[in-house]
Structure formats: C-alpha cells, structure tokens
Scaffold this motif. Structure first.
Motif, short mmCIF file in Angstrom:
data_model
loop_
_atom_site.label_atom_id
_atom_site.label_comp_id
_atom_site.label_asym_id
_atom_site.label_seq_id
_atom_site.Cartn_x
_atom_site.Cartn_y
_atom_site.Cartn_z
N GLN A 11 -30.25 -26.32 12.12
CA GLN A 11 -29.70 -27.79 11.93
C GLN A 11 -30.93 -28.86 10.73
OE1 GLN A 11 -26.69 -30.52 14.36
NE2 GLN A 11 -25.94 -28.58 13.36
N VAL A 12 -31.97 -27.95 11.44
CA VAL A 12 -32.78 -28.57 10.82
C VAL A 12 -33.19 -28.34 9.41
CG1 VAL A 12 -35.28 -29.31 10.60
CG2 VAL A 12 -34.16 -29.93 12.41
N ARG A 13 -32.96 -26.68 9.20
CA ARG A 13 -33.04 -26.92 7.70
C ARG A 13 -31.94 -26.67 7.26
NH1 ARG A 13 -36.99 -23.48 8.20
NH2 ARG A 13 -37.83 -22.43 10.16
N GLU A 14 -31.12 -26.85 7.76
CA GLU A 14 -29.55 -27.33 6.39
C GLU A 14 -30.21 -28.50 6.42
OE1 GLU A 14 -25.65 -27.30 7.94
OE2 GLU A 14 -25.83 -25.02 9.29
N ALA A 15 -30.36 -29.29 6.69
CA ALA A 15 -30.52 -30.69 6.45
C ALA A 15 -31.63 -30.67 5.61
CB ALA A 15 -31.53 -31.58 7.66
N ILE A 16 -32.88 -29.67 5.60
CA ILE A 16 -33.76 -29.43 4.13
C ILE A 16 -33.25 -29.27 2.95
CG2 ILE A 16 -35.71 -28.77 4.01
CD1 ILE A 16 -36.53 -29.22 7.04
N ALA A 17 -32.15 -28.22 3.17
CA ALA A 17 -31.66 -27.73 2.36
C ALA A 17 -30.97 -28.55 1.43
CB ALA A 17 -30.86 -26.20 2.45
N GLY A 18 -30.26 -29.09 1.72
CA GLY A 18 -30.04 -30.49 1.60
C GLY A 18 -30.60 -31.61 0.62
N GLY A 19 -31.80 -31.60 0.87
CA GLY A 19 -32.51 -32.39 0.14
C GLY A 19 -33.23 -33.53 1.11
N CYS A 20 -33.22 -33.24 1.87
CA CYS A 20 -33.99 -33.86 3.70
C CYS A 20 -35.20 -33.09 3.12
CB CYS A 20 -33.58 -33.69 4.87
SG CYS A 20 -32.34 -35.06 5.20
N ASP A 21 -36.33 -34.70 3.25
CA ASP A 21 -37.94 -34.65 3.04
C ASP A 21 -38.19 -34.44 4.21
OD1 ASP A 21 -38.31 -35.55 -0.19
OD2 ASP A 21 -36.74 -37.30 0.65
N GLN A 76 -42.72 -29.27 6.37
CA GLN A 76 -42.23 -31.08 5.95
C GLN A 76 -42.60 -32.20 7.25
OE1 GLN A 76 -39.90 -28.60 5.83
NE2 GLN A 76 -39.51 -28.36 4.18
N PRO A 77 -43.05 -33.62 5.64
CA PRO A 77 -43.99 -34.04 7.40
C PRO A 77 -42.75 -34.01 8.76
CG PRO A 77 -43.90 -34.33 5.17
CD PRO A 77 -43.46 -33.65 4.58
N ASP A 89 -38.23 -47.43 0.41
CA ASP A 89 -38.82 -45.55 0.01
C ASP A 89 -37.95 -44.57 0.36
OD1 ASP A 89 -41.06 -47.15 -1.83
OD2 ASP A 89 -41.56 -48.54 0.03
N ILE A 90 -38.02 -45.11 1.90
CA ILE A 90 -37.50 -44.01 2.97
C ILE A 90 -36.63 -44.64 3.84
CG2 ILE A 90 -38.60 -42.55 5.06
CD1 ILE A 90 -41.13 -44.47 3.63
N LEU A 91 -35.33 -43.97 3.32
CA LEU A 91 -33.88 -43.98 4.43
C LEU A 91 -34.18 -42.90 5.42
CD1 LEU A 91 -31.38 -44.01 1.68
CD2 LEU A 91 -32.44 -46.32 2.67
N VAL A 92 -33.51 -43.71 6.66
CA VAL A 92 -33.93 -41.96 8.42
C VAL A 92 -32.31 -42.21 8.32
CG1 VAL A 92 -34.41 -42.01 10.19
CG2 VAL A 92 -35.68 -43.52 8.82
N ALA A 93 -31.76 -41.30 8.56
CA ALA A 93 -30.47 -41.06 8.43
C ALA A 93 -29.99 -40.06 10.08
CB ALA A 93 -29.05 -40.44 7.88
N ALA A 94 -29.39 -40.67 11.35
CA ALA A 94 -28.88 -39.44 12.13
C ALA A 94 -27.03 -38.87 11.69
CB ALA A 94 -29.69 -40.33 13.26
#
Ligand code: DX5
Ligand code: ZN
Length: 220
Positions: free
Chosen positions: A18-28, A59-60, A190-195
């Motif tokens: 799931q984390v890999r997918e979120a990163i593939a969608g542009g999560c930093d 990723q950070p 500068d940074i948006l968090v989304a769950a």
C-alpha cells in the motif's frame, strides 16, 4: 507541495504494498501516526512498524507522536529511522528541550498544535524546529471532517514564520481531500498529510494520491 501518506488508514496486512502504491501516485513522505491511548483516545502502533518499514523505503519517514510525555519516546523513534520527529506542544512541559534533543540527534524536529491552540504560542519556539504541524481536526482518528478555521490559522502561522525570517515548513494534518487541498496550500501549507483520502476502499492509493496532486495543481 509535498504529500505525506498517513498509514493510519492503510490495510496493515498489505502495508508495504500500500505504501509503494501511494509513493507511485506521488506521495513524498510516509507519515506515522503514533497514538498512546492517553493523549488521544486510541492506541495505534509504535516503533516496530517504523523499524520494519525503514529498510524497505528511501522516502523520508515522518513520525507524528500523539503521546503524552513524548520526551520519553522520541529517541526510540530516532533509532528506528525517523527523519522527522513531531511532537505535540500540548503533550510536554519542555518543548524547547525536546526539539533540541531531536536536532542534536541529526533529525528534523517538528512541533504539532491542536485546533484549539493559538499558533502565536509558537513564536519563541520557531527557531528550534524545522516543521510546524497544524492539526486541522482534533487528533485521534482518521476520517474526520476538516475544520475550516484551520485556513486562517495556517495564514497566521505563515506570517509569523515570514516575520521571523525562518525556513520553517508548515504541515497540515486532518481531513485533507481533493476538495480542500488547494485552498490549504494557498493558505501557506508546504506539506499535506492524508490518510483516508489515500487509503480507502473506493480507489487505489496510487490513483488517490494522483487525484490529490491534480487537485492542488488545478483546483476542484
Ligand atoms: C489524526 C492524525 C492524522 C490522520 C489523518 O489524528 O494525526 O494524520 O491520520 O487522517 P485523515 O486524512 O483521514 O483525516
Ligand atoms: Zn498525523
């Protein structure tokens, strides 16, 4: 704008995927909501989740401590590989000391404030932190509605930071979705968090993250 995927709403049985997918969608960034059942009503997860994902991602790692007396926990998350450790102003009597400890450990320090805490309270702490996390819901649960007065709070904080001439970043957390993301950025985030806007049964994390990014670019 940076996007931080909060794993609080992820399917923990498929967490890495799931984390890999979120990163593939542009999560930093990967955002970890650590809850102790005391500062906030429920218990989420702790050090082992951060430590087990650490070798799998470059990723950070953004650790948001929603715990009482965060000074007793911060070092464990630093050892587990957190890049940014954020604690609540409301949870400790010594925010200045803890921010220094985190920075002296070579990590970035963040301070979070609840919706009822005036942003001006941070005036004398801004030079000790890298990030201010503005909660746009009362912390404790994913899936709550964004509090609209958070926009004014972000604007006030942005002015405070500009007046101080410091490179502090503003992170906004709670109720972020494609409808409000652009206005939150325009207010100064500068940074948006989304769950729940990223990890939900309706759409893949990749598509959801792409939608959020597109909303910030184009407006909805
Ligand atoms: C709230 C947490 C948030 C939460 C956001 O207590 O700090 O990071 O996971 O969830 P959503 O994006 O669903 O409001
Ligand atoms: Zn959070």
């Amino acid at each position: 704008m940076k996007l931080a995927a909060s794993i609080l709403s992820a399917d923990f049985g498929r967490l890495e995927e799931q984390v890999r997918e979120a990163i593939a969608g542009g999560c930093d960034w990967v955002h970890f909501d650590v809850m102790d059942g005391l500062f906030v009503p429920q218990i989420s997860f702790g050090v082992p989740i951060v430590a087990s994902l650490r070798p799998r991602f470059d990723q950070p790692f953004d650790v948001h401590l929603m715990v009482k007396r965060p000074e007793s926990q911060a070092e464990k998350f630093i050892e587990a590989g957190a890049d940014l450790v954020t604690f609540h102003w409301e949870a400790t009597a010594h925010p200045h000391r803890l921010a220094r400890l985190i920075r002296e450990s070579g990590r970035r320090a963040g301070i979070a404030i609840n919706p009822g805490t005036p942003v001006e309270i941070l005036t004398d702490l801004l030079e000790e932190v890298d990030v201010v996390l503005v909660m746009s819901v009362d912390p404790g649960y994913a899936g709550q509605a964004f509090l609209p007065r958070s926009l004014g709070r972000v604007r006030r904080l942005r002015r405070l930071i500009e007046n101080a001439g410091l490179p502090v970043e503003i992170e906004v957390d709670g109720g972020i979705n494609p409808t409000n993301a652009r206005s939150v950025c325009e207010a100064g985030a500068d940074i948006l968090v989304a769950a729940s806007a990223i990890f939900n049964p309706r759409v893949s994390p990749k598509a959801a993250a792409e939608q959020l990014r597109a909303a910030v670019r184009a407006g909805t």
